[in-house]
Design a protein around this motif. Sequence first.
Motif, short mmCIF file in Angstrom:
data_model
loop_
_atom_site.label_atom_id
_atom_site.label_comp_id
_atom_site.label_asym_id
_atom_site.label_seq_id
_atom_site.Cartn_x
_atom_site.Cartn_y
_atom_site.Cartn_z
N LYS A 156 -11.02 -45.09 -10.64
CA LYS A 156 -11.49 -46.39 -10.17
C LYS A 156 -10.83 -47.51 -10.99
O LYS A 156 -11.31 -47.92 -12.03
CB LYS A 156 -13.01 -46.48 -10.29
CG LYS A 156 -13.74 -45.50 -9.38
CD LYS A 156 -15.24 -45.65 -9.49
CE LYS A 156 -15.96 -44.69 -8.56
NZ LYS A 156 -17.43 -44.80 -8.65
N THR A 157 -9.70 -47.98 -10.50
CA THR A 157 -8.99 -49.05 -11.18
C THR A 157 -8.30 -49.92 -10.13
O THR A 157 -7.78 -49.41 -9.13
CB THR A 157 -7.95 -48.50 -12.18
OG1 THR A 157 -7.29 -49.57 -12.83
CG2 THR A 157 -6.93 -47.62 -11.47
N GLU A 158 -8.34 -51.22 -10.33
CA GLU A 158 -7.78 -52.16 -9.37
C GLU A 158 -6.38 -52.58 -9.80
O GLU A 158 -6.20 -53.47 -10.63
CB GLU A 158 -8.68 -53.38 -9.23
CG GLU A 158 -10.07 -53.06 -8.69
CD GLU A 158 -10.96 -54.28 -8.60
OE1 GLU A 158 -10.49 -55.39 -8.91
OE2 GLU A 158 -12.14 -54.12 -8.23
N VAL A 159 -5.37 -51.93 -9.25
CA VAL A 159 -3.98 -52.27 -9.53
C VAL A 159 -3.20 -52.24 -8.22
O VAL A 159 -3.58 -51.56 -7.26
CB VAL A 159 -3.34 -51.29 -10.55
CG1 VAL A 159 -3.97 -51.42 -11.92
CG2 VAL A 159 -3.43 -49.85 -10.05
N ASN A 160 -2.11 -52.99 -8.18
CA ASN A 160 -1.27 -53.02 -6.98
C ASN A 160 -0.41 -51.76 -6.84
O ASN A 160 -0.07 -51.34 -5.74
CB ASN A 160 -0.37 -54.26 -7.00
CG ASN A 160 -1.17 -55.54 -6.89
OD1 ASN A 160 -2.19 -55.58 -6.20
ND2 ASN A 160 -0.73 -56.59 -7.57
N ASN A 161 -0.05 -51.19 -8.01
CA ASN A 161 0.75 -49.96 -8.01
C ASN A 161 0.56 -49.23 -9.33
O ASN A 161 -0.02 -49.77 -10.28
CB ASN A 161 2.23 -50.28 -7.78
CG ASN A 161 2.84 -51.06 -8.93
OD1 ASN A 161 3.20 -50.50 -9.97
ND2 ASN A 161 2.95 -52.39 -8.77
N PHE A 162 1.04 -48.02 -9.38
CA PHE A 162 0.86 -47.18 -10.57
C PHE A 162 2.17 -46.95 -11.31
O PHE A 162 2.27 -46.06 -12.15
CB PHE A 162 0.25 -45.83 -10.16
CG PHE A 162 -1.14 -45.93 -9.60
CD1 PHE A 162 -2.24 -45.91 -10.44
CD2 PHE A 162 -1.35 -46.05 -8.23
CE1 PHE A 162 -3.53 -46.00 -9.93
CE2 PHE A 162 -2.63 -46.14 -7.70
CZ PHE A 162 -3.73 -46.13 -8.56
N PHE A 163 3.17 -47.77 -11.03
CA PHE A 163 4.46 -47.60 -11.68
C PHE A 163 4.47 -48.22 -13.08
O PHE A 163 4.04 -49.35 -13.28
CB PHE A 163 5.58 -48.23 -10.84
CG PHE A 163 6.00 -47.38 -9.69
CD1 PHE A 163 6.98 -46.40 -9.85
CD2 PHE A 163 5.41 -47.52 -8.44
CE1 PHE A 163 7.37 -45.59 -8.78
CE2 PHE A 163 5.79 -46.72 -7.37
CZ PHE A 163 6.77 -45.75 -7.55
#
Length: 247
Positions: A156-163
């Motif tokens: 559960k984390t609010e990020v646009n991407n995981f890069f």
Amino acid sequence: MRYFFEIAYNGTTFHGWQRQKNAKSVQQEVEEALSKVLQSEVSITGSGRTDTGVHCLQQFFHLESDEALTEKLSFTLNKMLGPDIAINNMFQVIEEGHARFSALSRKYEYRITTKKDPFQKDFKYFLNRPLNIQTMNDAAALLIGKQDFESFSKVKTEVNNFFCDITEAEWKVNGTDLVFHIRANRFLRGMVRAIVGTLLDVGFGKIAPEEVKNIIIAKNRKQAGSAAPAHGLFLTEVTYPPEIVKK
């Protein structure tokens, strides 16, 4: 005018950096102290967030001020803040300078000791099981580069991407201490502890070093190892382009 503050803290008694409704945080302690000194409501922006129990040797936050601030403010803050927080520096930056978005890289260290030490119990993870450091470093080398690290992020984390672009990932041995050094342009929530837990599984012989690549490809947190305990983790360095400092 915008100012950067360099801060360090012992995270043992804090529920991380970020202000929370019903928990003690570093951000809250600093904002309350600043509000008293400046006699107005103050909101600060940090270079990132640390989890509950994680320590910090160097982090930055910025604030806006209509009036010029002097080094005296750092001295006053250090008197007001408890012994677990220290303001080590402050300086003015250009208006575009941002504690979070202007950062070029962040570095963490995860500290393990193989010798029980009652005086370091809050700052090193005591581990008395044998580890294969070579295979752990073989696996760590597979983390280098810009990759999708969703497998090592809290769900559960609010990020646009995981890069993230990791430029350093290495275990170093110093006597009875074992330290993992990792540097990247950004980190996801819980990422370093999940990586450390996975690399320890490699060191224990539970998984092969090359399996780390498959874990990355899976983009599934369940494929990675358990998170290592928080008290062994330190945010040690945040770097910025020198041109953001106000001349």
